[in-house]
Design an enzyme around this catalytic site. Sequence first.
Site, PDB file in Angstrom:
ATOM      1  N   HIS A 163       0.877  -1.180   0.000  1.00  0.00           N
ATOM      2  CA  HIS A 163       0.000   0.000   0.000  1.00  0.00           C
ATOM      3  C   HIS A 163       0.916   1.232   0.000  1.00  0.00           C
ATOM      4  O   HIS A 163       2.029   1.172   0.524  1.00  0.00           O
ATOM      5  CB  HIS A 163      -0.834  -0.047   1.282  1.00  0.00           C
TER       6      HIS A 163
ATOM      7  N   ASP B  44       3.174  -4.532   7.937  1.00  0.00           N
ATOM      8  CA  ASP B  44       1.931  -3.800   7.758  1.00  0.00           C
ATOM      9  C   ASP B  44       0.803  -4.833   7.843  1.00  0.00           C
ATOM     10  O   ASP B  44       0.582  -5.603   6.906  1.00  0.00           O
ATOM     11  CB  ASP B  44       1.960  -3.103   6.389  1.00  0.00           C
TER      12      ASP B  44
ATOM     13  N   GLN C 169      -4.388  -5.344   6.727  1.00  0.00           N
ATOM     14  CA  GLN C 169      -5.366  -6.286   6.164  1.00  0.00           C
ATOM     15  C   GLN C 169      -5.301  -7.644   6.850  1.00  0.00           C
ATOM     16  O   GLN C 169      -6.146  -8.505   6.586  1.00  0.00           O
ATOM     17  CB  GLN C 169      -5.134  -6.462   4.653  1.00  0.00           C
TER      18      GLN C 169
ATOM     19  N   LYS D 173     -10.651  -0.842  10.122  1.00  0.00           N
ATOM     20  CA  LYS D 173     -10.822  -1.994   9.222  1.00  0.00           C
ATOM     21  C   LYS D 173     -11.250  -3.233   9.996  1.00  0.00           C
ATOM     22  O   LYS D 173     -11.415  -4.308   9.435  1.00  0.00           O
ATOM     23  CB  LYS D 173      -9.513  -2.279   8.469  1.00  0.00           C
TER      24      LYS D 173
ATOM     25  N   CYS E 105      -4.713   2.537  -3.743  1.00  0.00           N
ATOM     26  CA  CYS E 105      -3.476   3.037  -3.103  1.00  0.00           C
ATOM     27  C   CYS E 105      -2.344   2.036  -3.272  1.00  0.00           C
ATOM     28  O   CYS E 105      -1.540   1.821  -2.351  1.00  0.00           O
ATOM     29  CB  CYS E 105      -3.682   3.339  -1.622  1.00  0.00           C
TER      30      CYS E 105
HETATM   31  N1  PLP Z   1      -1.748  -0.816   4.514  1.00  0.00           N
HETATM   32  C1  PLP Z   1      -2.687  -1.551   3.919  1.00  0.00           C
HETATM   33  C2  PLP Z   1      -2.338  -2.938   3.433  1.00  0.00           C
HETATM   34  C3  PLP Z   1      -3.965  -1.044   3.763  1.00  0.00           C
HETATM   35  O1  PLP Z   1      -4.908  -1.766   3.165  1.00  0.00           O
HETATM   36  C4  PLP Z   1      -4.247   0.272   4.231  1.00  0.00           C
HETATM   37  C5  PLP Z   1      -5.578   0.880   4.019  1.00  0.00           C
HETATM   38  O2  PLP Z   1      -6.248   0.572   3.061  1.00  0.00           O
HETATM   39  C6  PLP Z   1      -3.233   0.990   4.866  1.00  0.00           C
HETATM   40  C7  PLP Z   1      -1.996   0.414   4.988  1.00  0.00           C
HETATM   41  C8  PLP Z   1      -3.450   2.369   5.394  1.00  0.00           C
HETATM   42  O3  PLP Z   1      -4.328   2.327   6.465  1.00  0.00           O
HETATM   43  P1  PLP Z   1      -4.908   3.665   7.115  1.00  0.00           P
HETATM   44  O4  PLP Z   1      -5.513   4.435   5.963  1.00  0.00           O
HETATM   45  O5  PLP Z   1      -5.930   3.170   8.079  1.00  0.00           O
HETATM   46  O6  PLP Z   1      -3.785   4.382   7.741  1.00  0.00           O
END
Ligand code: PLP
Length: 416
Positions: A128, A205, A208, A231, A371
């Site tokens: 992401h 990270d 998900q 999420k 993203c």
């Molecule tokens: N990393 C992953 C794999 C994500 O799916 C997301 C959000 O879609 C993020 C990071 C960023 O999360 P946040 O927008 O809650 O900071």
Amino acid sequence: MVQTHALDISKIRRDFPILKRDVASGVPLVYLDNAATSQRPVQVIAELTRFYRDHNANIHRGVHTLSVESTELYEGVREKVRAFINAPEAREVIFTSGTTASINLVAHGWGRKFLSAGDEVVISEIEHHSNIVPWQMLRDSLGIELKYIPMLPDGTLDMDAARELIGPRTKLLSVTAMSNALGSIVPVAELSALAKAQGAVVVVDAAQHAPHMPLDVQALGADFVAFSSHKMLGPTGVGVLWGRMELLEAMDPFMGGGDMILSVTMEQSTWADVPSKFEAGTPNIGGVVGFGAALDYLSAIGMHNVRAHELEITDYALRRLADVPGVTIFGPERAEDRGGVVSFELERIHPHDVGQVLDSYGVAIRAGHHCAQPVMAALKVPATARASFYIYNTRDEVDALASALESTNRMFGGAS
Ligand code: PLP
């Protein structure tokens, strides 16, 4: 083998009032955009209301009853998070505003202190943007090198390339546990072992991963793990950074201000202990308390059962969508190799058009680059349509998606 039991989906759905509403076109909502954000159960909504109605006060600094209660509620959630992710100590749980803030905290708090020109940071092509951009910013200011583990055509990582890329100059590895764009599950423990063998720090990270399957930060072999409350049934504006205590103690704070200091003079300041050192200013107290209710809700269901349900729905969706003329599905072939995410395109119809027509049938999906523009570049598509599932989704909703896609085909004169 862990025993799982089937979820009582109609009972779960009764906890989510939003799932009963109609959308603009007057048809019932079919919510399949859970990778972007999940819905909240009444238990979380009630906890937020209860907090603001009965306990609201600022934390850590009051001697009055409300402040003591708020502090206890807030700190109680730190322990709930610790148990949820099997962390050794509650003090290792830092509350942030989300995964993005958590990764930036590592990049600035740890990276700026311990990385220097010539060091290598390894990430992957399926990250992401929030796990790409902070490292690019660091590269541009520190002169470190940024390397990417490539994606194979099926959306999994090229592990042979990973073995070559992770070497003696690797100081940090930061990878997603599951791709938000394709659903691919990443063998984090294996990557972590490769990085550890080189003495590198490992960041995961788990944005998900945490909502959808059991998360054991110790089993992952990670040093830092980031995820977001919104999420996983909790409020927006709350996230977690878990870190190993010795790294948290060694790194610098990212933001300065109230609550994160031990002493302040006009000349200099000293830092409070972990975790306060990283929680400058008034945090999202109500949001954290609501997140606690979300963790209770998920724990009562059992994360193994969450995973089993999503596996079943995803497997069904992969088979059902494969029967829709003109559909190309991206990502790993087997449901076992992905989370509850199905990214696809409909021949000759732009994903945004697909998303709009689906909305007229009440089906909420996401269309775009999610993203994760490097993933789109690797797939050679500008965007995909993405359906993503959670504990309240049913096979009937997958059928509604498939039949709305068939109608989209008819409307645009697409494949039949
Ligand atoms: N990393 C992953 C794999 C994500 O799916 C997301 C959000 O879609 C993020 C990071 C960023 O999360 P946040 O927008 O809650 O900071």
